[in-house]
Design a protein around this motif. Structure first.
Motif, short mmCIF file in Angstrom:
data_model
loop_
_atom_site.label_atom_id
_atom_site.label_comp_id
_atom_site.label_asym_id
_atom_site.label_seq_id
_atom_site.Cartn_x
_atom_site.Cartn_y
_atom_site.Cartn_z
N LEU A 7 0.91 -1.30 -0.07
CA LEU A 7 0.09 0.04 0.24
C LEU A 7 0.98 1.24 -0.08
O LEU A 7 1.73 1.43 0.93
N LYS A 8 0.83 2.15 -0.95
CA LYS A 8 1.66 3.19 -1.20
C LYS A 8 0.81 4.36 -1.01
O LYS A 8 0.05 4.48 -1.73
N VAL A 9 1.15 5.24 -0.10
CA VAL A 9 0.35 6.59 0.00
C VAL A 9 0.90 7.74 0.36
O VAL A 9 2.10 7.64 0.74
N ASP A 10 0.50 8.85 0.18
CA ASP A 10 1.25 10.12 0.42
C ASP A 10 0.75 10.87 1.68
O ASP A 10 1.48 11.11 2.47
N THR A 11 -0.50 10.60 1.93
CA THR A 11 -1.10 11.27 3.06
C THR A 11 -2.64 10.18 3.37
O THR A 11 -3.24 9.73 2.54
N ILE A 12 -2.52 10.11 4.89
CA ILE A 12 -3.74 9.43 5.52
C ILE A 12 -4.66 10.62 6.02
O ILE A 12 -4.17 11.16 7.13
N ASN A 13 -5.78 10.52 5.65
CA ASN A 13 -6.62 11.66 6.29
C ASN A 13 -7.81 10.80 6.97
O ASN A 13 -8.10 9.70 6.63
N LYS A 15 -11.44 10.22 8.12
CA LYS A 15 -12.88 9.71 7.55
C LYS A 15 -13.74 10.75 7.97
O LYS A 15 -14.48 11.60 7.24
#
Length: 168
Positions: A7-13, A15
């Motif tokens: 899982l590649k993400v730049d930002t987790i916001n 919900k």
């Protein structure tokens, strides 16, 4: 199955705004306070506050708070067999205590006391919590927290209290 998922993400916001993101085992926030005020205790039988206190507002009621304190110090007594106590409080409630954190084996000699304690607390709240530490002198003498030596420059002694909120 030997396949691996990445899982590649730049930002987790989050919900829902204001809820935060809880990833079990990760540090949500760190609070550190410092103090350089020496506390000297010469009266016996009383728990005495030392600096610094620290306050944290947990983001989740299920979080654990790792409470840590570190300072230099020393103690001496006119009676052999004197204990030096140390404890941590959440608000006005003692959550961990050591009745013999330090000990005077001979009379009138100063013993070094590294004031160090860690405790993993489960406060179950999202309201602000203040943690403080106290020291205790059992018999007549002199007990010091964040003690300084004016022969060393600069003559200061920093004490730290660190709080880490850990998601569960």
């Amino acid at each position: 199955d030997s396949t691996m998922s990445i899982l590649k993400v730049d930002t987790i916001n989050e919900k829902t705004s204001g809820n935060g993101v809880a990833i079990p085992g990760h540090v949500i926030q760190v609070i550190q306070t410092t103090g350089t005020t020496q506390t000297e205790v010469t009266s016996t039988g009383t728990w005495t506050d030392v600096v610094p206190t620290a306050t944290i507002t947990p983001k989740f009621s299920t979080s654990k708070i790792l409470v840590s304190h570190s300072a230099g110090g020393m103690g001496q007594s006119t009676s052999a067999g004197t204990s030096f106590g140390f404890r941590v409080l959440r608000g006005s409630t003692t959550i961990a205590s050591r009745s013999r954190h330090g000990y005077q084996s001979q009379t009138n000699y100063y013993e070094p006391i590294p004031w160090q304690m860690e405790f993993l607390d489960s406060p179950s709240t999202t309201s602000p919590i203040t943690y403080k530490f106290q020291i205790y002198l059992e018999k007549a003498g002199n007990l010091r927290h964040s003690s300084v030596d004016n022969n060393i420059s600069p003559s200061s002694s920093v004490a730290t209290t660190t709080l880490m909120e850990i998601a569960q």
